[in-house]
Design an enzyme around this catalytic site. Structure first.
Site, mmCIF file in Angstrom:
data_model
loop_
_atom_site.group_PDB
_atom_site.id
_atom_site.type_symbol
_atom_site.label_atom_id
_atom_site.label_comp_id
_atom_site.label_asym_id
_atom_site.label_seq_id
_atom_site.Cartn_x
_atom_site.Cartn_y
_atom_site.Cartn_z
ATOM 1 N N SER A 136 0.716 -1.114 0.081
ATOM 2 C CA SER A 136 -0.014 -0.165 -0.181
ATOM 3 C C SER A 136 0.857 1.083 -0.083
ATOM 4 O O SER A 136 1.592 1.306 0.876
ATOM 5 C CB SER A 136 -0.941 -0.185 1.293
ATOM 6 O OG SER A 136 -1.711 1.248 1.150
ATOM 7 N N LYS A 162 -1.031 -0.696 -4.304
ATOM 8 C CA LYS A 162 -2.200 -0.333 -4.150
ATOM 9 C C LYS A 162 -1.987 1.210 -3.748
ATOM 10 O O LYS A 162 -1.153 1.408 -2.840
ATOM 11 C CB LYS A 162 -2.895 -0.641 -2.795
ATOM 12 C CG LYS A 162 -3.872 0.042 -2.138
ATOM 13 C CD LYS A 162 -4.482 -0.643 -1.141
ATOM 14 C CE LYS A 162 -5.071 0.050 0.334
ATOM 15 N NZ LYS A 162 -5.505 -0.852 1.434
ATOM 16 N N LYS A 164 -3.021 4.956 -2.508
ATOM 17 C CA LYS A 164 -3.941 5.503 -1.508
ATOM 18 C C LYS A 164 -4.293 6.790 -2.460
ATOM 19 O O LYS A 164 -3.500 7.452 -3.204
ATOM 20 C CB LYS A 164 -3.159 6.118 -0.318
ATOM 21 C CG LYS A 164 -2.986 4.913 0.481
ATOM 22 C CD LYS A 164 -4.046 4.536 1.078
ATOM 23 C CE LYS A 164 -3.980 3.562 2.323
ATOM 24 N NZ LYS A 164 -5.478 3.205 2.963
ATOM 25 N N ASP A 190 -7.080 2.887 -3.125
ATOM 26 C CA ASP A 190 -8.083 3.061 -1.854
ATOM 27 C C ASP A 190 -8.236 4.634 -1.378
ATOM 28 O O ASP A 190 -7.321 5.234 -1.093
ATOM 29 C CB ASP A 190 -7.035 2.353 -0.623
ATOM 30 C CG ASP A 190 -8.062 2.184 0.803
ATOM 31 O OD1 ASP A 190 -8.986 2.735 0.563
ATOM 32 O OD2 ASP A 190 -7.089 1.675 1.596
ATOM 33 N N GLU A 215 -11.277 0.752 -3.415
ATOM 34 C CA GLU A 215 -11.530 0.387 -1.929
ATOM 35 C C GLU A 215 -12.049 1.593 -1.243
ATOM 36 O O GLU A 215 -11.664 2.802 -1.358
ATOM 37 C CB GLU A 215 -10.156 -0.019 -1.194
ATOM 38 C CG GLU A 215 -10.278 -0.480 0.031
ATOM 39 C CD GLU A 215 -8.847 -0.999 0.736
ATOM 40 O OE1 GLU A 215 -7.889 -1.195 -0.191
ATOM 41 O OE2 GLU A 215 -9.083 -1.029 1.840
ATOM 42 N N ASP A 240 -13.954 -1.845 2.716
ATOM 43 C CA ASP A 240 -12.962 -1.973 3.940
ATOM 44 C C ASP A 240 -13.852 -1.480 5.029
ATOM 45 O O ASP A 240 -14.590 -2.120 5.914
ATOM 46 C CB ASP A 240 -11.856 -1.274 3.550
ATOM 47 C CG ASP A 240 -10.732 -1.046 4.822
ATOM 48 O OD1 ASP A 240 -11.109 -1.575 5.889
ATOM 49 O OD2 ASP A 240 -9.879 -0.647 4.693
ATOM 50 N N LYS A 264 -10.270 -7.426 7.599
ATOM 51 C CA LYS A 264 -9.192 -7.027 8.764
ATOM 52 C C LYS A 264 -9.660 -7.504 10.007
ATOM 53 O O LYS A 264 -10.739 -7.072 10.489
ATOM 54 C CB LYS A 264 -8.697 -5.570 8.683
ATOM 55 C CG LYS A 264 -8.428 -4.716 7.713
ATOM 56 C CD LYS A 264 -8.155 -3.409 7.872
ATOM 57 C CE LYS A 264 -7.661 -2.751 6.762
ATOM 58 N NZ LYS A 264 -7.615 -1.404 6.697
ATOM 59 N N GLY A 292 -4.376 -4.407 6.060
ATOM 60 C CA GLY A 292 -3.595 -4.471 7.010
ATOM 61 C C GLY A 292 -3.400 -2.953 7.826
ATOM 62 O O GLY A 292 -4.242 -2.123 7.277
HETATM 63 O O1 SMG Z 1 -0.439 -2.408 6.762
HETATM 64 O O2 SMG Z 1 0.497 -1.774 4.938
HETATM 65 C C1 SMG Z 1 -0.469 -1.697 5.893
HETATM 66 C C2 SMG Z 1 -1.370 -0.771 5.659
HETATM 67 C C3 SMG Z 1 -2.354 -0.972 4.595
HETATM 68 O O3 SMG Z 1 -3.285 1.054 3.515
HETATM 69 C C4 SMG Z 1 -3.199 0.300 4.310
HETATM 70 N N1 SMG Z 1 -4.145 0.144 5.555
HETATM 71 O O4 SMG Z 1 -7.375 1.745 4.680
HETATM 72 O O5 SMG Z 1 -6.664 -0.176 4.136
HETATM 73 C C5 SMG Z 1 -6.514 0.843 4.699
HETATM 74 C C6 SMG Z 1 -5.049 1.357 5.350
HETATM 75 C C7 SMG Z 1 -5.424 1.719 6.844
HETATM 76 C C8 SMG Z 1 -4.386 1.925 7.633
HETATM 77 S S1 SMG Z 1 -3.898 3.455 7.442
HETATM 78 C C9 SMG Z 1 -2.852 3.926 8.382
HETATM 79 MG MG MG Z 2 -8.541 0.582 3.194
#
Ligand code: SMG
Ligand code: MG
Length: 371
Positions: A136, A162, A164, A190, A215, A240, A264, A292
């Site tokens: 991510s 992925k 953001k 996401d 996402e 999510d 999750k 994650g």
């Molecule tokens: O664990 O690599 C990881 C983070 C993956 O993008 C990630 N998590 O919305 O899926 C999500 C985000 C939530 C945590 S953002 C701090």
């Molecule tokens: Mg997410």
């Protein structure tokens, strides 16, 4: 089994690079680590909550309080009736606080499975000895920096990227990244709730980049809006934040609000609830993948075990330890041909390094049953 004592360690681990999402930027992972001492041995868990209540309503200080004042006393009160499978029911009198509950469930399960000599993956019904992983990638205003991060992760062998995204940082970075990774490479985005359903036309511009999924584009409560987006976009909608329980999943399925689910265990209050969601998705033909929360090796071990279940057909977010931390709390998870190996040792199958834990712990609560 019986819970004899429970330690809550608040750990501050610097991230190797900042991680920016539509709700903020993090440079440190500040996380609650649970050590459960039972009459059959010690187990570990990790709370997915963050320092601020921005991803979800849960946050470290709140999680600590509800654990100390409400949740852990319920486990002490169970006396000898404690087991991993019983934790969710024992904690049911407390509404919500799913991440705090999950940390306890995992710690109890870890102790129990270690004593029984069974790995978590085996206990959950895992069918793979290694799982495909993606990475991510945070938002940055510097297109060159984004490309250099993506190129580095491709070099390391990650099987999916992925990005953001947020309004103002979406079409451009996606177009540039698609160009960089090439046609056919698994790419997804996401939004962490940053859009409104009135952005549908704008989001439909993402369709031309052949994304695996988008996402959580809309706010978590908006199942109807996600269903409308699902009708208007060719890119599959993945939920999510919206899916905190099997009941939420049923709502999403009834409305056709998503085609893919990010699971999750922290978000849904436990590994066993996560498995129920997996089972329901598998039966409904909905692909799932494991999300994650910037876990340490403790949380990562449970995510990788969960990801070994048959319905996890898309690469997960839980990357190798070195994508997050210079030093992990356990032996590092290392990428091998774009995969992480599923631990085979009993319980979580990882060893917590006590020196590293002590070095990064900033506060500890030591809880024992009332005399
Ligand atoms: O664990 O690599 C990881 C983070 C993956 O993008 C990630 N998590 O919305 O899926 C999500 C985000 C939530 C945590 S953002 C701090
Ligand atoms: Mg997410």
């Amino acid at each position: 089994m019986r819970l004899l004592a429970l330690d809550l360690h608040r750990v501050r681990l610097p991230l190797v690079r900042p991680f920016r999402t539509s709700f903020g930027e993090q440079t440190v992972r500040e996380v609650l680590v649970v050590r459960a001492e039972t009459d059959v041995g010690v187990g570990w868990g990790e709370c997915a909550a963050d320092v601020d209540p921005h991803y979800s309503p849960e946050f470290d200080d709140g999680a600590r309080l509800v654990l100390v004042d409400h949740l852990v006393p319920l486990l002490f009160a169970a006396g000898g009736e404690l087991s991993g499978a019983a934790v969710a029911d024992l904690l049911r009198p407390v509404k919500g606080h799913r991440m705090a509950k999950e940390a306890l469930e995992v710690a109890v399960l870890d102790a129990e499975l270690q004593a029984a000599g069974v790995s978590l993956a085996e206990h959950l019904g895992g069918v793979r000895d290694a799982v495909d992983v993606g990475v991510s990638v945070g938002i940055t205003d510097d297109p060159g920096l984004l490309s250099s991060w993506v190129a580095e992760y491709l070099d390391e062998g990650y099987r999916r990227i992925k990005l953001k995204i947020e309004p103002g940082a979406d079409i451009g970075p996606v177009a540039a990244t698609r160009e960089l990774v090439g046609d056919g490479f698994p790419l997804q985005v996401d939004a962490n709730t940053a859009y409104r359903v009135t952005d549908a036309e704008h989001l439909a511009r993402l369709d031309e980049y052949d994304l695996l999924l988008i996402e959580q584009p809309l706010v978590e409560d908006d199942f109807v809006g996600h269903a409308e987006l699902a009708r208007r976009l060719r890119t599959p909608i993945c939920l999510d934040e919206s899916i905190e329980s099997l009941d939420h999943l049923e709502t999403a399925l009834a409305l056709d609000a998503c085609g893919i689910v990010n699971i999750k265990p922290g978000r849904v209050g436990g590994l066993l609830e996560a498995r129920r969601i997996h089972d329901r998705c598998l039966a409904a033909g909905i692909p799932v993948w494991c999300g994650g929360m910037l876990e340490t090796g403790i949380g990562r071990a449970s995510l990788v075990a969960l990801s070994s279940l048959p319905g996890f057909t898309l690469p997960g977010d839980s990357s190798a330890s070195d994508r997050y931390f210079a030093t992990d709390l356990t032996e590092p998870f290392v990428l091998d041909d774009g995969r992480l190996r599923v631990p085979t040792g009993p319980g979580l199958g990882v060893e917590v390094d006590q020196d590293v834990l002590a070095r990064f712990t900033v506060a500890t609560d030591h809880l024992v049953p009332d005399p």
